[in-house]
Design an enzyme around this catalytic site. Structure first.
Site, PDB file in Angstrom:
ATOM      1  N   TYR A   1     -18.224 -27.427 -74.411  1.00  0.00           N
ATOM      2  CA  TYR A   1     -17.380 -26.464 -73.703  1.00  0.00           C
ATOM      3  C   TYR A   1     -16.771 -27.059 -72.436  1.00  0.00           C
ATOM      4  CZ  TYR A   1     -19.142 -22.791 -76.787  1.00  0.00           C
ATOM      5  OH  TYR A   1     -19.459 -22.032 -77.887  1.00  0.00           O
TER       6      TYR A   1
ATOM      7  N   ASP B   1     -28.329 -26.499 -88.583  1.00  0.00           N
ATOM      8  CA  ASP B   1     -28.068 -25.749 -89.824  1.00  0.00           C
ATOM      9  C   ASP B   1     -29.356 -25.142 -90.360  1.00  0.00           C
ATOM     10  OD1 ASP B   1     -28.697 -28.450 -90.050  1.00  0.00           O
ATOM     11  OD2 ASP B   1     -27.707 -28.731 -91.964  1.00  0.00           O
TER      12      ASP B   1
ATOM     13  N   ASP C   1     -26.847 -15.416 -80.232  1.00  0.00           N
ATOM     14  CA  ASP C   1     -26.295 -14.165 -80.764  1.00  0.00           C
ATOM     15  C   ASP C   1     -26.964 -13.792 -82.083  1.00  0.00           C
ATOM     16  OD1 ASP C   1     -24.624 -13.647 -78.690  1.00  0.00           O
ATOM     17  OD2 ASP C   1     -22.774 -13.647 -79.864  1.00  0.00           O
TER      18      ASP C   1
ATOM     19  N   LYS D   1     -28.345 -31.764 -83.824  1.00  0.00           N
ATOM     20  CA  LYS D   1     -27.749 -32.245 -85.072  1.00  0.00           C
ATOM     21  C   LYS D   1     -27.847 -33.766 -85.047  1.00  0.00           C
ATOM     22  CE  LYS D   1     -25.460 -31.386 -88.908  1.00  0.00           C
ATOM     23  NZ  LYS D   1     -26.137 -30.766 -90.069  1.00  0.00           N
TER      24      LYS D   1
ATOM     25  N   ASP E   1     -24.897 -20.891 -78.054  1.00  0.00           N
ATOM     26  CA  ASP E   1     -23.995 -19.741 -78.068  1.00  0.00           C
ATOM     27  C   ASP E   1     -24.158 -18.996 -79.388  1.00  0.00           C
ATOM     28  OD1 ASP E   1     -21.976 -17.991 -77.541  1.00  0.00           O
ATOM     29  OD2 ASP E   1     -20.366 -19.472 -77.490  1.00  0.00           O
TER      30      ASP E   1
END
Ligand code: NAD
Length: 365
Positions: free
Chosen positions: A144, A227, A255, A195, A251
């Site tokens: 970001y 994943d 959620d 990852k 992020d």
């Protein structure tokens, strides 16, 4: 004079903000009186309310006041009225300014299934019963913020969008330490999500987190690829205690974890920095559709105050009292509209506040 004394900046914001903040302040005062903890509350303007009064979503004196307090309790900001202003004047810009201004690099998002609200989840009872997860998300680095970023034109005239995922050792270490400390205050299990099978930045992440583990022998560390972590969160979420991950993965996963609980009016959060005060706020927005009608659920705000006590002020006993009071009120069958189910007692924001105060008083009896 109370034994401990804290200066708390209150940012009530917009919409339902003032209603839910009033309940949280009453609850803090009640628990503070019992445990000899003094609070000095100072209100400041932020969000739409600040735009109306000063033209800016985060006035400089608000940020200054926050910097000089022990913790910041924020309700919610925004609303239809300010949605079409230029970006630099929008309420959300104030939120980003607050995070940047206080250097809040760690975002703590719990997802706890309360037994009384199990049916609010969209997943099966046996999958979510007992879920109690804390996602620790890095908030000020990663893709970001990485450079270069932008939409560029290639030599062939084609457009190419670029973002950069980058973490320094220092950035990984500081979020890692917050995560290990958090796991220590919980069940002592930390899962780091990356990852590393594809990304070098993740390989460095995994190496540093693994090295840090030597300083926390009481915490059990595991690693998952993002994943797989996403699959495990919806397949068998009870395996998780504390999760630490970078900005982008965090992020998404925070959620997903939050939605295991199914009820947005119940979810608190904490954003922490190195030396500045933390900001504690509900995950939900300012709910302008129900503002001023005494319909808001104040429990996410009240649980944010409990997080402030536990993670910002190191007052775990006071935090526990508030959490116990929340459970008691739910056990008594009181519900606001967002968590209502058949056979329960539909009440308003203020009535939940009254019931919380009674529950806290009974805890001392
Ligand atoms: P929202 O979270 O405000 O509301 C979504 C839905 O959930 C609405 O139906 C609302 O009534 C309900 N809801 C939310 N909190 C509730 C509570 N405590 N009790 C009962 N019901 C509740 O999201 P939105 O409608 O997308 O956004 C409204 C405004 O809030 C926008 O201006 C948005 O930019 C802002 N917002 C602010 C924050 C923040 O302050 N951190 C976060 C998200 C959205």
């Amino acid at each position: 004079m109370a034994q401990q004394h804290y200066r708390i900046t209150l940012l009530r914001g917009d919409g339902i903000g003032p209603e839910i903040m009033a309940v949280a302040v009453d609850v803090l005062k009640a628990v503070g009186a019992q445990l000899d903890i003094g609070f000095e509350f100072t209100e400041a303007l932020m969000g739409g309310a600040a735009i109306d009064a000063t033209g800016e979503p985060l006035p400089a004196d608000t940020l200054e006041l926050c910097r000089h307090s022990d913790a910041v309790l924020l309700a919610a900001i925004g609303g239809y009225k300010w949605d079409n202003l230029p970006r630099h004047q929008r309420p959300e810009t104030g939120l980003l300014g607050l995070r940047a201004g206080l250097g809040l690099f760690a975002n703590l998002r719990p997802a706890t299934i309360l037994p009384q609200l199990i049916d609010a989840s969209t997943l099966k009872r046996e999958v979510v019963e007992g879920v109690d997860i804390m996602v620790v998300r890095e908030l000020t680095g990663g893709i970001y913020f990485g450079q270069p970023r932008g939409i560029f034109t290639t030599e062939t005239g084609e457009k190419r969008g670029v973002n950069t995922m980058a973490y320094t050792e220092t950035e990984i270490d500081r979020i890692g330490r917050v995560a290990f400390e958090t796991a220590r205050k919980r069940k002592g299990k930390l899962c780091s999500v990356d990852k590393a099978n594809v990304l070098e930045v993740s390989q460095l992440w995994r190496d540093r987190i693994t090295q840090l583990a030597a300083d926390y022998p009481d915490v059990e560390l595991s690693h998952l690829y993002v994943d797989n972590a996403a699959m495990q969160l919806v397949r068998a979420p009870k395996q998780f205690d504390t999760i630490v991950t970078g900005n982008l993965f965090g992020d998404i996963l925070s959620d997903a974890a939050a939605m295991l609980t199914g009820s947005i009016g119940m979810l608190p959060s904490a954003s922490l920095g190195e030396s500045n005060p933390g900001v504690f706020e509900p995950v939900h927005g300012s709910a302008p559709d129900i503002a001023g009608q005494d319909k808001a659920n104040p429990l996410a705000q009240v649980l944010s105050a409990a997080m402030m006590l536990r993670y910002g002020l190191n007052q775990p006993t006071a935090a526990e009292r508030i959490e116990q009071a929340v459970l008691k009120v739910l056990n008594q069958g009181y519900r606001t509209g967002d968590i209502m189910s058949p056979g329960m007692d539909l009440v308003g924001c203020r009535a939940i506040g009254d019931a919380l105060i009674q529950a806290i008083e009974l805890l001392n009896a």
